[in-house]
Design a protein around this motif. Structure first.
Motif, PDB file in Angstrom:
ATOM      1  N   ARG A  28      17.391  87.813  87.387  1.00 26.83           N
ATOM      2  CA  ARG A  28      17.528  87.371  88.782  1.00 26.83           C
ATOM      3  C   ARG A  28      17.310  88.531  89.755  1.00 26.83           C
ATOM      4  O   ARG A  28      16.578  88.398  90.738  1.00 26.83           O
ATOM      5  N   LEU A  29      17.967  89.655  89.474  1.00 27.83           N
ATOM      6  CA  LEU A  29      17.838  90.807  90.369  1.00 27.83           C
ATOM      7  C   LEU A  29      16.422  91.369  90.381  1.00 27.83           C
ATOM      8  O   LEU A  29      15.896  91.715  91.433  1.00 27.83           O
ATOM      9  N   ALA A  30      15.815  91.478  89.213  1.00 24.49           N
ATOM     10  CA  ALA A  30      14.448  91.992  89.138  1.00 24.49           C
ATOM     11  C   ALA A  30      13.508  91.103  89.940  1.00 24.49           C
ATOM     12  O   ALA A  30      12.675  91.591  90.707  1.00 24.49           O
ATOM     13  N   ASP A  31      13.642  89.797  89.774  1.00 21.18           N
ATOM     14  CA  ASP A  31      12.779  88.875  90.507  1.00 21.18           C
ATOM     15  C   ASP A  31      12.983  89.023  92.011  1.00 21.18           C
ATOM     16  O   ASP A  31      12.007  89.073  92.768  1.00 21.18           O
ATOM     17  N   GLU A  32      14.221  89.133  92.433  1.00 23.30           N
ATOM     18  CA  GLU A  32      14.530  89.256  93.857  1.00 23.30           C
ATOM     19  C   GLU A  32      14.042  90.590  94.424  1.00 23.30           C
ATOM     20  O   GLU A  32      13.356  90.625  95.450  1.00 23.30           O
ATOM     21  N   ILE A  33      14.393  91.685  93.773  1.00 17.75           N
ATOM     22  CA  ILE A  33      14.054  93.014  94.288  1.00 17.75           C
ATOM     23  C   ILE A  33      12.548  93.256  94.260  1.00 17.75           C
ATOM     24  O   ILE A  33      11.997  93.873  95.179  1.00 17.75           O
ATOM     25  N   LEU A  34      11.888  92.744  93.233  1.00 15.93           N
ATOM     26  CA  LEU A  34      10.440  92.937  93.133  1.00 15.93           C
ATOM     27  C   LEU A  34       9.659  91.877  93.900  1.00 15.93           C
ATOM     28  O   LEU A  34       8.429  91.930  93.934  1.00 15.93           O
ATOM     29  N   ASN A  35      10.373  90.932  94.510  1.00 18.50           N
ATOM     30  CA  ASN A  35       9.745  89.868  95.288  1.00 18.50           C
ATOM     31  C   ASN A  35       8.624  89.215  94.466  1.00 18.50           C
ATOM     32  O   ASN A  35       7.488  89.110  94.909  1.00 18.50           O
ATOM     33  N   ALA A  36       9.008  88.781  93.272  1.00 21.44           N
ATOM     34  CA  ALA A  36       8.037  88.249  92.309  1.00 21.44           C
ATOM     35  C   ALA A  36       7.830  86.744  92.407  1.00 21.44           C
ATOM     36  O   ALA A  36       7.147  86.160  91.565  1.00 21.44           O
ATOM     37  N   GLY A  37       8.415  86.097  93.395  1.00 19.36           N
ATOM     38  CA  GLY A  37       8.183  84.669  93.591  1.00 19.36           C
ATOM     39  C   GLY A  37       8.620  83.806  92.426  1.00 19.36           C
ATOM     40  O   GLY A  37       7.983  82.812  92.113  1.00 19.36           O
ATOM     41  N   LYS A  38       9.694  84.198  91.765  1.00 21.27           N
ATOM     42  CA  LYS A  38      10.275  83.491  90.612  1.00 21.27           C
ATOM     43  C   LYS A  38       9.485  83.667  89.324  1.00 21.27           C
ATOM     44  O   LYS A  38       9.807  83.059  88.308  1.00 21.27           O
ATOM     45  N   ALA A  39       8.448  84.491  89.318  1.00 24.46           N
ATOM     46  CA  ALA A  39       7.656  84.695  88.104  1.00 24.46           C
ATOM     47  C   ALA A  39       8.498  85.333  86.997  1.00 24.46           C
ATOM     48  O   ALA A  39       8.422  84.923  85.838  1.00 24.46           O
ATOM     49  N   ILE A  40       9.301  86.322  87.345  1.00 21.84           N
ATOM     50  CA  ILE A  40      10.165  86.968  86.355  1.00 21.84           C
ATOM     51  C   ILE A  40      11.239  85.993  85.885  1.00 21.84           C
ATOM     52  O   ILE A  40      11.531  85.894  84.694  1.00 21.84           O
ATOM     53  N   TRP A  41      11.815  85.280  86.821  1.00 21.60           N
ATOM     54  CA  TRP A  41      12.862  84.311  86.479  1.00 21.60           C
ATOM     55  C   TRP A  41      12.333  83.247  85.516  1.00 21.60           C
ATOM     56  O   TRP A  41      12.976  82.889  84.532  1.00 21.60           O
ATOM     57  N   ARG A  42      11.134  82.742  85.763  1.00 24.47           N
ATOM     58  CA  ARG A  42      10.544  81.725  84.877  1.00 24.47           C
ATOM     59  C   ARG A  42      10.324  82.284  83.470  1.00 24.47           C
ATOM     60  O   ARG A  42      10.548  81.588  82.481  1.00 24.47           O
ATOM     61  N   ARG A  43       9.897  83.541  83.378  1.00 22.40           N
ATOM     62  CA  ARG A  43       9.732  84.157  82.059  1.00 22.40           C
ATOM     63  C   ARG A  43      11.069  84.256  81.330  1.00 22.40           C
ATOM     64  O   ARG A  43      11.138  84.036  80.124  1.00 22.40           O
ATOM     65  N   TRP A  44      12.136  84.556  82.076  1.00 20.30           N
ATOM     66  CA  TRP A  44      13.451  84.638  81.454  1.00 20.30           C
ATOM     67  C   TRP A  44      13.888  83.261  80.953  1.00 20.30           C
ATOM     68  O   TRP A  44      14.466  83.149  79.878  1.00 20.30           O
ATOM     69  N   LEU A  45      13.590  82.231  81.728  1.00 23.79           N
ATOM     70  CA  LEU A  45      13.959  80.874  81.309  1.00 23.79           C
ATOM     71  C   LEU A  45      13.243  80.448  80.031  1.00 23.79           C
ATOM     72  O   LEU A  45      13.747  79.587  79.313  1.00 23.79           O
TER      73      LEU A  45
END
Length: 81
Positions: free
Chosen positions: A62-79
């Motif tokens: 969650r933090l990586a996605d937010e701080i890197l402004n990744a548009g939920k791309a990191i979050w989706r990979r985690w899911l």
């Protein structure tokens, strides 16, 4: 019982997550140390996670996605885990 195919899928998922984080970190011109500092994580954790030696936590994703402004791309990979 986990099969070899299951392990290979988990490994591929981990690699995809790590690559996503590394991609966005590089796009934002942040070192691993700088990202860790912004996230409140130890720099070694970011390094180990990108190398596939640690499974990322939900908080990390969650933090990586937010701080890197990744548009939920990191979050989706985690899911995908």
């Amino acid at each position: 019982m986990e099969t070899q195919a299951d392990q290979e899928t988990a490994d591929q998922t981990m690699e995809a997550f790590a690559a996503e984080v590394a991609h966005w970190r590089e796009v934002r011109s942040l070192s691993k140390r700088a990202l860790a500092r912004k996230m409140g994580f130890d720099p070694s954790y970011v390094s180990h996670m990108e190398a596939g030696r640690h499974k990322p936590t939900e908080e990390f994703a969650r933090l990586a996605d937010e701080i890197l402004n990744a548009g939920k791309a990191i979050w989706r990979r985690w899911l995908d885990y």
